[in-house]
Design a protein around this motif. Structure first.
Motif, short mmCIF file in Angstrom:
data_model
loop_
_atom_site.label_atom_id
_atom_site.label_comp_id
_atom_site.label_asym_id
_atom_site.label_seq_id
_atom_site.Cartn_x
_atom_site.Cartn_y
_atom_site.Cartn_z
N HIS D 32 3.27 53.38 -5.33
CA HIS D 32 4.43 54.18 -4.95
C HIS D 32 5.68 53.72 -5.70
CE1 HIS D 32 6.45 56.96 -2.26
NE2 HIS D 32 7.43 56.07 -2.18
N GLY D 33 5.87 52.41 -5.73
CA GLY D 33 7.01 51.85 -6.46
C GLY D 33 6.95 52.09 -7.95
N VAL D 34 5.76 51.98 -8.50
CA VAL D 34 5.60 52.21 -9.94
C VAL D 34 5.99 53.64 -10.30
CG1 VAL D 34 3.90 52.40 -11.82
CG2 VAL D 34 3.81 50.45 -10.24
N ILE D 35 5.53 54.57 -9.47
CA ILE D 35 5.84 55.98 -9.73
C ILE D 35 7.36 56.20 -9.69
CG2 ILE D 35 5.55 58.37 -8.88
CD1 ILE D 35 2.98 57.29 -10.02
N GLU D 36 8.03 55.51 -8.77
CA GLU D 36 9.50 55.65 -8.70
C GLU D 36 10.18 55.13 -9.97
OE1 GLU D 36 10.76 53.87 -5.03
OE2 GLU D 36 10.72 55.80 -3.98
N ILE D 37 9.72 53.97 -10.44
CA ILE D 37 10.26 53.43 -11.70
C ILE D 37 10.04 54.42 -12.84
CG2 ILE D 37 9.99 51.58 -13.44
CD1 ILE D 37 9.08 49.75 -11.07
N LEU D 38 8.81 54.96 -12.86
CA LEU D 38 8.41 55.89 -13.91
C LEU D 38 9.31 57.13 -13.91
CD1 LEU D 38 6.05 55.68 -15.90
CD2 LEU D 38 4.65 56.98 -14.30
N MET D 39 9.61 57.62 -12.73
CA MET D 39 10.39 58.86 -12.64
C MET D 39 11.85 58.64 -13.03
SD MET D 39 8.50 60.81 -9.49
CE MET D 39 9.54 62.27 -9.53
N ARG D 40 12.29 57.41 -12.90
CA ARG D 40 13.65 57.11 -13.39
C ARG D 40 13.67 57.03 -14.92
NH1 ARG D 40 13.93 53.68 -8.82
NH2 ARG D 40 13.50 51.80 -10.04
#
Lengths: 141, 86, 141, 86
Positions: D32-40
């Motif tokens: 979940h956190g990785v996806i957030e980083i990715l979307m930024r």
């Protein structure tokens, strides 16, 4: 009828011929069932077997089964070859090819065909053992 | 009266050592009647004919079918095509 | 594991190799499913297509699906080959071979495999048309 | 902090014109956190990442999976093997 190919044959079955008959460029699914001669049945070693058929009637009844299948499923072409005469262990005794747009119909129709084959198509199998021989009777299954 | 051909297959053919016979029968004889004539003519020993299906001219018929001159009657023992793969 | 053969390949699929892998003298049933590239999809003429895969993962997931199948049905061997790269119309894009003693199990397992393939195996299809191209998404069916 | 590799396939790979990237993340980062980083980091435009499945080291994982150093994360768009024959 250009939608089916039916043969009862004394020769080795030519799978490629059946496949090419059924395959069309607008179809995505071709299901093929191979019946193979087993070396054991009912815990007895089988040396080879012989199929006898009432040839013309067998072909006619197979064609009726194909009519039933076409009424039930959206299938396109059907090719079936069943051996008669002696068939050795490991050899192919029957090939059934069904083509369709969607794979569910050809797979279901394959299952149905074999059920009906075992009920009403006049073909008989005799197994030969080391110590004798016997005519088989289709068992439910 | 007319003659009809009766053909035998597989286990029956071997047991009777007979591929086909001709029998005489009258007008309006049913399959049921043909079987009766047959059982008077031939010794089927312990073989139970009732487990066979009957075909006339390569189509299955029931016991009430009335045979016609020239009909080919086949006695069909339980079939076993496909018993390799159950 | 000697009960399965899995490949994602850029070459034409060698059906005979897969069949020979699965066939055994004590088995009576071999079901083979051929997926074939269609010239039309959604009423659009398709010129050819390309498969992309996450190769190692696809092979691993296929192996898991085979584990599921072996748990559910009495099947003996499974061989599967799926194309990657460009595949022309009428060419075989997938072959699945399953052998078993009784035909019901290989036929049911074939159906199951394809359901699972379309759910979780990381392989993607792109169709090329006269006027463009598009990535497909598995549709239920 | 450590680096993980993220790989893209099919429609996403083409859309982003990107086969793989490396991102930095801290201990105990979830998918979940990785996806957030990715979307930024990346503009996915209208592409809805939530329809993708996530694999780590070639196995599917859920959003709570905690990534480790050296993990290979794959974003798996809806698959379409077998769509020839529905």
């Amino acid at each position: 009828m250009n939608d089916r190919y039916i043969e009862i044959t004394n020769e080795e079955i030519d799978f490629k011929k059946l496949y090419n008959f059924c395959k069309e460029d607008h179809l995505g699914a071709v299901n093929v069932f191979f019946g193979v001669t087993r070396n054991v049945n009912n815990a007895k070693k089988v040396l080879y077997l012989e199929y006898e058929s009432y040839k013309n009637m067998a072909e006619k009844i197979i064609s009726k089964i194909i009519d039933e299948m076409i009424n039930k499923w959206d299938i396109y072409k059907v090719a079936i070859s069943h051996r008669s005469g002696r068939v050795d262990i490991g050899q192919i005794s029957m090939v059934l090819v069904i083509s369709s747009m969607h794979r569910k119909s050809s797979i279901s129709a394959t299952d149905y065909f074999i059920d009906r084959l075992k009920e009403i198509v006049p073909i008989w199998k005799k197994e030969f053992y080391e110590d004798g021989e016997s005519w088989l009777s289709s068992t439910p299954g | 009266m007319f003659e009809v051909k009766i053909i035998f297959f597989s286990i029956l053919r071997e047991k009777l050592n007979l591929r086909e016979i001709f029998i005489e029968c009258g007008e309006n004889t049913s399959i049921h009647g043909v079987i009766e004539i047959l059982m008077r003519k031939i010794n089927f020993e312990d073989y139970d004919l009732s487990k066979c299906m009957i075909a006339v001219n390569e189509d299955y018929v029931d016991d009430n079918y009335l045979i016609k001159n020239g009909d080919e009657i086949a006695i069909i023992p339980p079939v076993s095509g496909g018993s390799d793969f159950l």
